[in-house]
Design a protein around this motif. Sequence first.
Motif, mmCIF file in Angstrom:
data_model
loop_
_atom_site.group_PDB
_atom_site.id
_atom_site.type_symbol
_atom_site.label_atom_id
_atom_site.label_comp_id
_atom_site.label_asym_id
_atom_site.label_seq_id
_atom_site.Cartn_x
_atom_site.Cartn_y
_atom_site.Cartn_z
ATOM 1 N N GLU A 167 51.695 43.259 51.458
ATOM 2 C CA GLU A 167 50.778 44.315 51.022
ATOM 3 C C GLU A 167 51.125 44.687 49.594
ATOM 4 O O GLU A 167 52.231 45.162 49.326
ATOM 5 N N LYS A 226 45.826 46.935 47.445
ATOM 6 C CA LYS A 226 45.203 45.815 48.157
ATOM 7 C C LYS A 226 45.446 45.940 49.651
ATOM 8 O O LYS A 226 46.386 46.608 50.097
ATOM 9 N N GLU A 227 44.627 45.247 50.424
ATOM 10 C CA GLU A 227 44.812 45.251 51.871
ATOM 11 C C GLU A 227 45.963 44.318 52.269
ATOM 12 O O GLU A 227 46.282 43.373 51.559
ATOM 13 N N ARG A 228 46.541 44.633 53.401
ATOM 14 C CA ARG A 228 47.571 43.758 53.949
ATOM 15 C C ARG A 228 46.974 42.392 54.257
ATOM 16 O O ARG A 228 45.830 42.305 54.736
ATOM 17 N N GLU A 229 47.733 41.330 53.973
ATOM 18 C CA GLU A 229 47.204 39.987 54.185
ATOM 19 C C GLU A 229 48.264 39.060 54.767
ATOM 20 O O GLU A 229 49.463 39.265 54.575
ATOM 21 N N GLY A 235 48.909 40.632 63.064
ATOM 22 C CA GLY A 235 48.389 41.914 63.517
ATOM 23 C C GLY A 235 49.194 42.502 64.653
ATOM 24 O O GLY A 235 50.327 42.083 64.919
#
Length: 120
Positions: free
Chosen positions: A39, A43-46, A106
């Motif tokens: 992260e 920005k979004e977590r990827e 996730g």
Amino acid sequence: QVQLVESGGGSVQPGGSLRLSCEASGFTFSNFRMTWLREAPGKERELVATIGREGTNSVYADFVKGRFTIGRDNNRNTVWLQMNGLKPDDTAVYYCNRPPPGSLWGGNYRGQGTQVTVSS
């Protein structure tokens, strides 16, 4: 309870290397896929990379292919991420993640994160 503890982050110049490690406890490590997420600020977590239970079926994000390698040691309950050719865009907090069965990433289980900073 499930615990995931990352280590190995730090500051490095562009082109440098780092090796992240994640020590897992509280569950049967060899029964689960393990994943590295990141992260970056704003920005979004990827997903960065994920590895199957037996060290096969690895998947990498396009932006790290050829530069990062994920591996695991089921005897030591450890998953690692070797990062070579680091770029400033790789600057982020990196998390170890145990995804739910059937998923690549996730769920509720991740570590506290380790900071990776790439700058000159």
